[in-house]
Design a protein around this motif. Sequence first.
Motif, PDB file in Angstrom:
ATOM      1  N   ARG A 109       0.549  -0.846  -0.023  1.00 50.20           N
ATOM      2  CA  ARG A 109      -0.337  -0.117   0.109  1.00 50.20           C
ATOM      3  C   ARG A 109       0.752   0.990   0.386  1.00 50.20           C
ATOM      4  O   ARG A 109       0.509   2.168  -0.736  1.00 50.20           O
ATOM      5  N   ALA A 110       1.724   1.250   1.130  1.00 45.04           N
ATOM      6  CA  ALA A 110       2.678   2.725   0.709  1.00 45.04           C
ATOM      7  C   ALA A 110       3.912   2.603  -0.658  1.00 45.04           C
ATOM      8  O   ALA A 110       3.832   3.322  -1.116  1.00 45.04           O
ATOM      9  N   ALA A 111       3.680   1.132  -0.859  1.00 43.16           N
ATOM     10  CA  ALA A 111       4.827   1.617  -2.749  1.00 43.16           C
ATOM     11  C   ALA A 111       3.998   1.912  -3.625  1.00 43.16           C
ATOM     12  O   ALA A 111       3.863   2.848  -4.551  1.00 43.16           O
ATOM     13  N   VAL A 112       1.954   2.327  -3.568  1.00 41.77           N
ATOM     14  CA  VAL A 112       1.436   2.730  -4.248  1.00 41.77           C
ATOM     15  C   VAL A 112       1.558   3.824  -4.341  1.00 41.77           C
ATOM     16  O   VAL A 112       1.508   4.850  -4.605  1.00 41.77           O
ATOM     17  N   ARG A 113       1.495   4.115  -2.782  1.00 41.84           N
ATOM     18  CA  ARG A 113       0.904   6.126  -2.584  1.00 41.84           C
ATOM     19  C   ARG A 113       2.728   6.455  -2.705  1.00 41.84           C
ATOM     20  O   ARG A 113       2.711   7.705  -3.087  1.00 41.84           O
ATOM     21  N   ILE A 114       3.865   6.069  -3.191  1.00 37.66           N
ATOM     22  CA  ILE A 114       5.176   6.645  -3.645  1.00 37.66           C
ATOM     23  C   ILE A 114       5.106   6.334  -4.679  1.00 37.66           C
ATOM     24  O   ILE A 114       5.608   7.430  -5.244  1.00 37.66           O
ATOM     25  N   SER A 129       1.901 -11.042   0.018  1.00 36.47           N
ATOM     26  CA  SER A 129       0.766 -10.400  -0.041  1.00 36.47           C
ATOM     27  C   SER A 129       1.616  -8.739  -0.128  1.00 36.47           C
ATOM     28  O   SER A 129       0.819  -7.900  -0.678  1.00 36.47           O
ATOM     29  N   PHE A 130       2.286  -8.686  -0.814  1.00 35.91           N
ATOM     30  CA  PHE A 130       2.745  -6.936  -1.134  1.00 35.91           C
ATOM     31  C   PHE A 130       1.964  -6.840  -2.399  1.00 35.91           C
ATOM     32  O   PHE A 130       1.997  -5.711  -2.741  1.00 35.91           O
ATOM     33  N   ALA A 131       1.994  -8.024  -3.417  1.00 33.89           N
ATOM     34  CA  ALA A 131       1.004  -7.508  -4.519  1.00 33.89           C
ATOM     35  C   ALA A 131       0.048  -7.424  -4.328  1.00 33.89           C
ATOM     36  O   ALA A 131      -0.499  -6.753  -4.747  1.00 33.89           O
ATOM     37  N   SER A 132      -0.598  -8.044  -3.638  1.00 33.47           N
ATOM     38  CA  SER A 132      -2.144  -7.760  -2.571  1.00 33.47           C
ATOM     39  C   SER A 132      -2.598  -6.357  -1.849  1.00 33.47           C
ATOM     40  O   SER A 132      -3.095  -5.527  -2.513  1.00 33.47           O
ATOM     41  N   GLY A 133      -1.599  -6.798  -1.497  1.00 35.94           N
ATOM     42  CA  GLY A 133      -1.826  -4.777  -0.723  1.00 35.94           C
ATOM     43  C   GLY A 133      -1.310  -3.864  -1.695  1.00 35.94           C
ATOM     44  O   GLY A 133      -1.930  -2.646  -2.168  1.00 35.94           O
ATOM     45  N   VAL A 134      -0.650  -4.153  -2.575  1.00 37.79           N
ATOM     46  CA  VAL A 134      -0.770  -2.839  -3.995  1.00 37.79           C
ATOM     47  C   VAL A 134      -2.184  -2.839  -5.191  1.00 37.79           C
ATOM     48  O   VAL A 134      -2.319  -1.847  -5.095  1.00 37.79           O
ATOM     49  N   GLY A 135      -2.727  -4.609  -5.342  1.00 42.41           N
ATOM     50  CA  GLY A 135      -3.578  -3.894  -5.931  1.00 42.41           C
ATOM     51  C   GLY A 135      -4.841  -3.790  -5.126  1.00 42.41           C
ATOM     52  O   GLY A 135      -6.025  -3.051  -5.830  1.00 42.41           O
ATOM     53  N   VAL A 136      -4.970  -3.933  -3.839  1.00 39.21           N
ATOM     54  CA  VAL A 136      -5.580  -3.338  -3.393  1.00 39.21           C
ATOM     55  C   VAL A 136      -5.775  -1.562  -3.022  1.00 39.21           C
ATOM     56  O   VAL A 136      -6.805  -1.413  -3.520  1.00 39.21           O
TER      57      VAL A 136
END
Length: 154
Positions: free
Chosen positions: A120-125, A142-149
């Motif tokens: 999620r933080a990577a998408v914001r940045i 799980s990283f990819a899941s956080g990116v997708g969400v």
Amino acid sequence: MKHSISQQTRRGHRGPARRIGRTLALVLPVVLVLSGTLAVTRVNWSGNPSNSVLAASDVSTAGGTSRSVARAPQDVLRDQLLTELQDKSPGVALTHLQQAVNGRPALARHCASIARALGRAAVRIYGPSRAQSYARPVCDTSFASGVGVAAAHS
């Protein structure tokens, strides 16, 4: 008659040894559990006494005074990895996450939530497409899941 007197003595008069035995039977398990729990919490499970990833840090309180606050290792690790993600790259943060989980298996149950937070933080940045390029199979994608969400909500 002798038989009835000996039974009456055994049943009617409980000796001090029996009282001590009962007391020990009740108190000893509690003492053992507490001392074992305290011993386990004092052990450095990371195997590296200078491991700054898992060290507790000083936290400033609202009053402006600084005091030492014990934080959960997974919270300390997550905060440090989020800083690394921002300062360096998601790849570096994911590598350090995997190293921390390998070095301290107790963190494995928190790995997925930490990796999602990193995503999620990577998408914001970095934005959705660039953040996705860092995805790898750390903690079962799980990283990819956080990116997708995070990408879906942005």
